[in-house]
Motif scaffolding. Structure first.
Motif, short mmCIF file in Angstrom:
data_model
loop_
_atom_site.label_atom_id
_atom_site.label_comp_id
_atom_site.label_asym_id
_atom_site.label_seq_id
_atom_site.Cartn_x
_atom_site.Cartn_y
_atom_site.Cartn_z
N GLU A 241 0.82 -1.21 0.00
CA GLU A 241 0.00 0.00 0.00
C GLU A 241 0.86 1.26 0.00
O GLU A 241 0.59 2.21 -0.75
CB GLU A 241 -0.93 0.01 1.23
N LEU A 244 2.50 1.88 -3.38
CA LEU A 244 1.55 2.43 -4.36
C LEU A 244 1.24 3.89 -4.08
O LEU A 244 1.14 4.71 -5.00
CB LEU A 244 0.26 1.61 -4.36
N LEU A 245 1.07 4.24 -2.79
CA LEU A 245 0.78 5.63 -2.44
C LEU A 245 1.91 6.56 -2.90
O LEU A 245 1.67 7.66 -3.40
CB LEU A 245 0.59 5.76 -0.93
N ALA A 247 4.23 5.86 -5.32
CA ALA A 247 4.39 5.83 -6.78
C ALA A 247 3.28 6.56 -7.51
O ALA A 247 3.50 7.13 -8.58
CB ALA A 247 4.46 4.39 -7.26
N GLU A 248 2.09 6.56 -6.93
CA GLU A 248 0.95 7.17 -7.61
C GLU A 248 0.74 8.63 -7.22
O GLU A 248 -0.20 9.27 -7.69
CB GLU A 248 -0.31 6.35 -7.33
N ARG A 249 1.62 9.15 -6.39
CA ARG A 249 1.58 10.59 -6.09
C ARG A 249 2.10 11.34 -7.30
O ARG A 249 3.22 11.12 -7.76
CB ARG A 249 2.45 10.89 -4.86
N ASP A 250 1.27 12.20 -7.87
CA ASP A 250 1.64 12.92 -9.10
C ASP A 250 3.01 13.59 -8.97
O ASP A 250 3.24 14.36 -8.05
CB ASP A 250 0.58 13.98 -9.43
N LEU A 253 7.41 9.88 -9.11
CA LEU A 253 8.23 8.96 -9.91
C LEU A 253 9.06 9.69 -10.96
O LEU A 253 10.25 9.39 -11.13
CB LEU A 253 7.35 7.89 -10.56
N SER A 280 9.18 -0.15 -6.50
CA SER A 280 8.78 -0.74 -7.78
C SER A 280 8.33 -2.19 -7.70
O SER A 280 8.29 -2.88 -8.71
CB SER A 280 9.94 -0.63 -8.78
N ARG A 284 1.75 -2.46 -11.00
CA ARG A 284 1.34 -1.15 -11.54
C ARG A 284 2.49 -0.15 -11.56
O ARG A 284 2.61 0.66 -12.47
CB ARG A 284 0.19 -0.58 -10.70
N VAL A 285 3.33 -0.24 -10.54
CA VAL A 285 4.47 0.68 -10.47
C VAL A 285 5.50 0.33 -11.54
O VAL A 285 6.06 1.23 -12.18
CB VAL A 285 5.12 0.63 -9.07
N LYS A 288 4.24 1.65 -14.80
CA LYS A 288 4.33 3.11 -14.85
C LYS A 288 5.77 3.57 -15.08
O LYS A 288 6.02 4.52 -15.83
CB LYS A 288 3.78 3.71 -13.55
#
Length: 437
Positions: A241, A244-245, A247-250, A253, A280, A284-285, A288
């Protein structure tokens, strides 16, 4: 004013036996002798294992604060201060300027922590705590175990909203000090999940705030604060979790990838790679990262003759990670048309076989095995053969490699023996020498 008023007699036991100056932070060794913390720490850091005063061999290099002596020195200092003459003001100012760069005593740090506000702290107070933390491992342990201190730091990190202009610059400087302290005490926090929960909590000053501050430092901070930010991110990436939090922060990455440019400082590159490896793991990471052009960036680092051994190991580890998804394998096998060579990332991987370290070789063989043998990418097989990969694999079979690497190499040779009409088809993978051909 009399002559005696111009000179102050310092009690001998207030002086450090090493520096002969009045002790600022007295600590006692196992021998019972007391020294100034900074002086004895330097003595021990130089590799000495004896007590400087008695020359006894130290059974333990730990030392404990001598709080009684510290209070006595403070009382004495307060009593003699009124006797200092005005003509000494200039000299005192110079001494104070020098002392500003010295680590504060534990009692002072306790006061600084008690005065901290989770949403606003002074740069001067934070910089003093940084100096204290940098002085010794014992100091870092003290800070990590101070009740509520880590939570205060995280709240301050989450509350740092920089704006344009001088005020924004000031906030960035505060954030730099905060993240530097967190980085210094991370190693002494026994459970990184605690730090992760505090940093990524979803209520109040939540994940968005802390990650936004770290992103801001990656974009505008000094090299030192960028490295500290990546290490903080790496330390809180302890669960699927949290990975993902992050990596998915605009923007996070892409900024981490920017740190891996060959033109960057090696320390920045390694910090960025370590953080990317940590986050990574989720599929999903990985996808991306590939979409952001990670394979191309990593290939450049592989081909760069200035890349350090540690950098190459991390690059190959990250490529091994992305090779587990089809998007990653496609990019690894894809020819680079920009330089007109038509070479792909696999060529650079083959060139690094047996030339860096056993760890790098293991990562490289795993990538080749994954794309060529496990997933049977035809373009990958052709690229490896073209890059003289067969000879490298044969040499690897003769080397003192691990059983795992040996098995993967044997699998690759069997595959090439089946697919090739060359003399390799006659090679017996159970032999321990290279047949001439």
């Amino acid at each position: 004013m009399g002559r005696d008023d111009l000179y102050i007699t310092v009690p001998s036991f207030f002086r450090c036996p090493i520096s002969l100056d009045v002790m600022k932070s007295p600590v006692s060794l196992c021998t019972g002798v007391t020294y100034d913390r900074a002086s004895i720490q330097r003595w021990l850091d130089d590799g000495n294992n004896t007590c400087p005063a008695t020359m006894q061999v130290l059974h333990s290099k730990d030392f404990v604060p001598n709080r009684t002596l510290h209070r006595l020195i403070q009382i004495w200092s307060d009593s003699v201060r009124p006797r200092r003459v005005d003509s000494d003001t200039s000299s005192n100012n110079n001494n104070n300027s020098s002392n500003n760069n010295s680590p504060p005593a534990i009692d002072q740090v306790v006061d600084l922590i008690q005065q901290m506000d989770g949403h606003s702290s002074s740069i001067d107070s934070l910089s003093k705590i940084v100096r204290f933390a940098k002085e010794s491992e014992e100091n870092r342990k003290f800070l990590a175990k101070s009740d509520g201190f880590v939570q205060l730091l995280v709240e301050a990190l989450g509350g740092g909203n920089a704006s344009d202009g001088a005020h924004g610059n000031n906030n960035i400087r505060i954030l730099e000090q905060i993240v530097r302290i967190i980085e210094l005490v991370i190693g002494e926090i026994q459970d990184n999940e605690v730090l992760m929960r505090l940093t990524l909590k979803k209520s109040g000053a939540g994940a968005g705030d802390c990650l936004a501050s770290l992103l801001l430092l990656l974009q505008q901070g000094s090299a030192e604060s960028r490295i500290a930010s990546t290490r903080v991110l790496e330390s809180i990436a302890v669960s699927a979790e949290s990975k993902l939090l992050i990596a998915e922060r605009d923007g996070l990455l892409p900024e981490l990838l920017k740190l891996t440019s060959p033109e960057k400082d090696p320390s920045l590159i390694e910090a960025g790679l370590s953080c990317l490896i940590a986050v990574s793991v989720p599929k999903r990471v990985k996808v991306k990262l590939v979409q952001l052009g990670a394979v191309k960036s990593l290939s450049k680092l592989l081909s760069d003759s200035n890349s350090t051994t540690s950098t190459i190991e991390k690059v190959l580890k990250l490529l091994e990670t992305v090779s587990s998804v089809k998007e990653g394998r496609a990019k690894i096998c894809e020819a680079d048309e920009e330089d007109g060579s038509g070479k792909c990332c696999l060529s650079a991987i083959v060139q690094r076989l047996l030339k860096v370290s056993s760890s790098a070789t293991e990562h490289a063989v795993t990538i080749l095995w994954s794309v060529c043998y496990l997933f049977k990418e035809r373009s990958a097989q052709e690229a490896v053969a073209k890059a003289n990969g067969l000879t490298k694999i044969l040499l690897l079979m003769q080397s003192n490699c691990s059983p795992c690497v040996r098995q993967m190499s044997a699998d690759l040779l069997k595959m090439f023996r089946v697919n090739s009409k060359s003399a390799i088809s006659c090679y017996d993978t159970k032999t321990t020498h290279i047949m001439p051909f």
